[in-house]
Enzyme design. Sequence first.
Site, PDB file in Angstrom:
ATOM      1  N   ASP A  91      41.845  -3.040 -26.397  1.00 29.81           N
ATOM      2  CA  ASP A  91      42.198  -3.060 -27.825  1.00 29.81           C
ATOM      3  C   ASP A  91      41.582  -4.361 -28.350  1.00 29.81           C
ATOM      4  O   ASP A  91      40.639  -4.887 -27.729  1.00 29.81           O
ATOM      5  CB  ASP A  91      43.733  -3.009 -28.008  1.00 29.81           C
ATOM      6  CG  ASP A  91      44.137  -2.685 -29.455  1.00 29.81           C
ATOM      7  OD1 ASP A  91      44.107  -1.512 -29.835  1.00 29.81           O
ATOM      8  OD2 ASP A  91      44.456  -3.624 -30.229  1.00 29.81           O
ATOM      9  N   LYS A 124      51.859   0.371 -25.170  1.00 27.87           N
ATOM     10  CA  LYS A 124      50.911  -0.656 -25.647  1.00 27.87           C
ATOM     11  C   LYS A 124      51.280  -1.973 -25.008  1.00 27.87           C
ATOM     12  O   LYS A 124      52.445  -2.211 -24.690  1.00 27.87           O
ATOM     13  CB  LYS A 124      51.005  -0.800 -27.173  1.00 27.87           C
ATOM     14  CG  LYS A 124      49.789  -1.435 -27.798  1.00 27.87           C
ATOM     15  CD  LYS A 124      48.694  -0.412 -28.021  1.00 27.87           C
ATOM     16  CE  LYS A 124      47.420  -0.993 -28.548  1.00 27.87           C
ATOM     17  NZ  LYS A 124      46.529   0.067 -29.031  1.00 27.87           N
TER      18      LYS A 124
END
Length: 451
Positions: free
Chosen positions: A169, A129
Amino acid sequence: MNNIDEKLQPIFADVMRRNHGEPEFLQAVQEVLESLGRVVAKHPDYIEQALIERICEPERQIIFRIPWVDDQGKVQINRGFRVQFNSALGPYKGGIRFHPSVNVGIIKFLGFEQTFKNALTGLPIGGGKGGSDFDPKGKSDGEIMRFCQSLMTELHRHLGEQTDVPAGDIGVGGREIGFMFGQYKRLNNRYEAGVFTGKALAYGGSRARTEATGYGNTYFVKAMLETKNSDFDGKRVVVSGSGNVAIYTIKKVQSFGGTVIACSDSSGYVVDEAGIDLDLLRDIKEVRRGRIVEYAQEKGGDVHFIPAEKGSIWDVACDVAMPSATQNELSGKDAKKLVSNGVVAVGEGANMPCTPEAVHIFQNAGVLFAPGKAANAGGVATSALEMQQNASRDSWSFQKTEERLASIMQGIHDTCAATADEYGAPGDYVLGANIAGFVRVAEAMRMLGVI
Ligand code: NDP
Ligand code: 2IT
């Protein structure tokens, strides 16, 4: 205190000592470790080989400066992060988040969750991430582009279609991915389409990737309802957020006959008893990049806006709740309210939106509860399908891609349910998801030596 098995307590104590000051990461680790007691009872070698400790430690963390020049000519500085959490199953894979709340602990919790989520898809992707504390709100297209280019000027050296493959995201959608991919391509002098997913169709994107997370969560909740001989038809549904995940959740719920009566952004929520008007919502959010209050202003009549400081969207009575905004957005108090209003199912579209207390309340009340790492895996699963299309220089139809997504979501549902049964906790999708995801990663790591 926690509900972690005593054999795992020293591991959690060590994770707390090494990562203090990162509450979201510790929350995510605690939740997984609370599920693993029954696994280590069967497989003591997971402890002997330190597999759990290794899985809790990211393989690599990159933190870097992002300088850029705003429209006034002033130099601005942000901080960038990429946590390459686990590559036992494939290249690191996971989104990039732009939000002022981003710090290393948030990115670590997201990378940790991503590792198990990606394992659950059954596809060959590891977990990672990234993000930045950059706030995209109110920035011009030129500022967004210069920021994305500066970020990629550093990050590009750590990526690659076989190494690390980012996507979107919070705060990162098609526009930002285009700017980042464009800069990656310049710096590497390679058209490496598979290094990013969530690309536009015009340059190697996949059909149905934009819709995938929201559609996937809706398929997952539908599968849970089916275990009780129920469905979405006629149900009142509340979806928090009004970004990518929320919008396509609303669309799919509506197509299954449910009525979505409320959605939100960080400033508050709107209630529209007639059902959210998706064309208007999409125009406000996707085209104008506006605020949710505009929905109520433009709809008028009985539609009203409640500012965040005056109440919670979870006060709205509903049958199904699909939190799709951000972590810890649904508290224990909210869960009690939802239960007292008769909620029957909760599907986490966001990552870790329900606090541990909220999860506990839902499970104790017999509410069907789908954890994010299972329910929102449709986004990353379709990212893996995008990588597959890029690798074979192909482009599938919407129908074919959605059919693959639907069958992957049914597969994740069935895996979680079967694992929960196997470990003596029927209906506990949290336990099922944590164990099934963990075992896949641990088994691969075991075969790869001490990595
Ligand atoms: P978007 O940026 O498109 O939308 C985010 C939405 O959540 C906005 O409505 C935003 O409101 C709201 N929101 C964000 N932060 C906060 C906050 N701190 N408090 C209240 N509201 C907030 O992001 P996505 O829809 O892509 O992501 C939503 C969630 O889903 C995240 O948890 C993400 O990690 C998760 N997710 C996303 C996937 C994807 O494919 N995009 C895949 C799997 C999970 P505002 O505009 O006011 O900030
Ligand atoms: O949280 C997530 O699963 C995502 N933001 C999507 C990740 C991806 O690589 O598609």
